[in-house]
Scaffold this active site. Structure first.
Site, PDB file in Angstrom:
ATOM      1  N   TRP A 142      -9.182   5.915  -0.245  1.00  0.00           N
ATOM      2  CA  TRP A 142      -9.732   6.497  -1.470  1.00  0.00           C
ATOM      3  C   TRP A 142      -8.877   6.016  -2.623  1.00  0.00           C
ATOM      4  O   TRP A 142      -7.801   5.431  -2.429  1.00  0.00           O
ATOM      5  CB  TRP A 142      -9.758   8.027  -1.404  1.00  0.00           C
ATOM      6  CG  TRP A 142      -8.472   8.622  -0.917  1.00  0.00           C
ATOM      7  CD1 TRP A 142      -7.309   8.780  -1.629  1.00  0.00           C
ATOM      8  CD2 TRP A 142      -8.202   9.098   0.406  1.00  0.00           C
ATOM      9  NE1 TRP A 142      -6.342   9.328  -0.819  1.00  0.00           N
ATOM     10  CE2 TRP A 142      -6.854   9.537   0.425  1.00  0.00           C
ATOM     11  CE3 TRP A 142      -8.973   9.199   1.584  1.00  0.00           C
ATOM     12  CZ2 TRP A 142      -6.263  10.071   1.566  1.00  0.00           C
ATOM     13  CZ3 TRP A 142      -8.372   9.727   2.716  1.00  0.00           C
ATOM     14  CH2 TRP A 142      -7.035  10.159   2.701  1.00  0.00           C
ATOM     15  N   GLU A 145      -5.272   3.403 -10.442  1.00  0.00           N
ATOM     16  CA  GLU A 145      -6.000   2.145 -10.226  1.00  0.00           C
ATOM     17  C   GLU A 145      -7.168   2.042 -11.208  1.00  0.00           C
ATOM     18  O   GLU A 145      -7.488   0.969 -11.706  1.00  0.00           O
ATOM     19  CB  GLU A 145      -6.548   2.067  -8.795  1.00  0.00           C
ATOM     20  CG  GLU A 145      -5.484   2.131  -7.720  1.00  0.00           C
ATOM     21  CD  GLU A 145      -6.101   1.977  -6.337  1.00  0.00           C
ATOM     22  OE1 GLU A 145      -6.406   3.028  -5.716  1.00  0.00           O
ATOM     23  OE2 GLU A 145      -6.304   0.840  -5.887  1.00  0.00           O
ATOM     24  N   ARG A 166      -0.001   4.540   3.009  1.00  0.00           N
ATOM     25  CA  ARG A 166       0.145   4.284   4.443  1.00  0.00           C
ATOM     26  C   ARG A 166       0.457   5.502   5.303  1.00  0.00           C
ATOM     27  O   ARG A 166       0.427   5.409   6.525  1.00  0.00           O
ATOM     28  CB  ARG A 166       1.202   3.193   4.672  1.00  0.00           C
ATOM     29  CG  ARG A 166       0.719   1.822   4.271  1.00  0.00           C
ATOM     30  CD  ARG A 166       1.776   0.775   4.540  1.00  0.00           C
ATOM     31  NE  ARG A 166       2.716   0.623   3.424  1.00  0.00           N
ATOM     32  CZ  ARG A 166       3.881   0.007   3.528  1.00  0.00           C
ATOM     33  NH1 ARG A 166       4.273  -0.471   4.686  1.00  0.00           N
ATOM     34  NH2 ARG A 166       4.673  -0.125   2.478  1.00  0.00           N
ATOM     35  N   CYS A 183       0.826  -1.215   0.000  1.00  0.00           N
ATOM     36  CA  CYS A 183       0.000   0.000   0.000  1.00  0.00           C
ATOM     37  C   CYS A 183       0.856   1.259   0.000  1.00  0.00           C
ATOM     38  O   CYS A 183       1.693   1.463   0.883  1.00  0.00           O
ATOM     39  CB  CYS A 183      -0.920  -0.002   1.225  1.00  0.00           C
ATOM     40  SG  CYS A 183      -1.920   1.492   1.335  1.00  0.00           S
TER      41      CYS A 183
END
Ligand code: ARG
Length: 366
Positions: A237, A242, A69, A66
């Site tokens: 979010w 993506e 973070r 991720c």
């Protein structure tokens, strides 16, 4: 279930780390005695609300893949361990969708259902994400999201019927104690979606493409102090890539690059015009512009990388090592334009964390 000895050791590691970070070291010994006793009597122990909250934040902080973070401490944790029926779980999921969406000002959030302990209730959410589009396979191609084809079939076999558009929101499928799962539609007014437009190419909007506002992963499990939580829907979010570089662009997903390139007037007959790259950049720009105009939180990959840098600095200051999976942390668009590309990260597992788990509907496939 873990062996009592392993469970206690993992509980001990978690309690020591989290109580130290929370500045309540003096409570460690007493709490460990209590946990030891509970494990001896029942074979498991229960987290306090404070442990659950901090454990979930640590699971995010330790998520090597991720890039988001930096915000780990802002996670909203909902303790939903008291819900036992499909209907109760459904209501809690609607609450999650509504609260996390927050009219577009997205809140990072996790809802934690009861862990699967011994005889107690076993809750599984079959969806990959709480909101996702169905996919239907036809002889001449796919309608909707090809990534959802097998789950869409499962929903249909349970009696759900979609409209067969490219953007049918799948129902929530909830299973309790290994029984036949129940499905529920999500009320339309709870699902925020964003029409995709481009300020310089009106033709983008005419394609009628949209995406949902909030990515809420619902099929992973979370492990805290040796306890496995199998139903823990969570969200942040979106980062624009993506959607713009993967969901809408991958040839095995919505495969829209050729359409966008044509609207842009690019020559798609030759690789050397870089039509894919040019369409990708504009599609990603369109996603950012669309979410911003709709008032929906989104981050671009340069800002996300800059935030990740601040996360790395914060962790260094706290004397902790940042673990990471480089192959996931680099954005799929212009990776070398971010600092992440030029660093290396150790992909080491630190607990608490999130894990993939078997999809319950693939279990019987043998
Ligand atoms: N990549 C997934 C998707 O496109 C979502 C994963 C979680 N993403 C996030 N920004 N928290 O739907």
């Amino acid at each position: 279930m873990k062996q009592a000895k392993d469970l206690f050791q993992e509980a001990k590691d978690f309690i020591e780390i989290s109580y130290k970070e929370l500045g309540i070291e003096e409570l460690i010994d007493e709490r460990l005695l209590e946990i030891e006793l509970q494990i001896k009597e029942d074979g498991y122990y229960e987290h306090t609300y404070e442990e659950l909250v901090y454990g979930a934040k640590l699971a995010w902080r330790n998520s090597n893949r991720c890039i988001g973070r930096f915000f780990w401490q802002t996670l909203d944790v909902v303790d939903a361990r008291q819900y036992k029926t499909e209907e109760e779980v459904y209501e809690a999921l609607l609450f999650h969708i509504k609260t996390a969406t927050n009219n577009g000002k997205i809140r990072p959030m996790i809802t934690v259902f009861h862990p699967n302990l011994k005889t107690d209730c076993d809750i599984r959410i079959w969806n990959h994400q709480l909101v996702r589009y169905a996919g239907y396979e036809y002889e001449d191609g796919v309608i909707g999201d090809p990534a959802s084809i097998s789950f869409t079939k499962v929903c249909e076999s349970l009696g759900w019927k979609g409209n067969h558009t490219h953007f049918d929101v799948l129902p929530l499928v909830i299973q309790v104690n290994g029984g036949t799962p129940k499905w529920f539609n999500i009320p339309k007014e709870l699902i925020l979606e964003v029409p995709i437009q481009h300020p310089d190419y009106p033709g983008f909007k005419d394609l009628g493409i949209k995406w949902y506002a909030v990515p809420m992963i619902s099929d992973m499990k979370m492990e805290i102090g040796g306890i496995e939580y199998q139903a823990v829907p969570f969200n942040g979010w979106y980062m624009e890539t993506e959607i713009g570089a993967r969901n809408l662009a991958d040839s095995f997903r919505y495969n829209l690059l050729p359409k966008f390139a044509s609207i842009m007037g690019l020559d798609i007959s030759k690789n050397s015009t870089l039509w894919k790259d040019r369409a990708l950049v504009e599609l990603n720009y369109a996603v950012i512009d669309s979410y911003k105009s709709a008032g929906v939180s989104i981050v671009d990959h340069h800002s996300a990388a800059a935030q990740f840098k601040r996360f790395e600095e914060n962790e260094a200051r706290a004397g902790r090592e940042v673990t990471g999976d480089w192959t996931w942390l680099i954005p799929p668009v212009s990776p070398a334009a971010t600092h992440i590309f030029h660093h290396s990260y150790e992909d080491k597992l630190v607990l608490p964390n999130f894990f993939y788990q078997d999809q319950p509907y693939e279990k019987d496939k043998g």
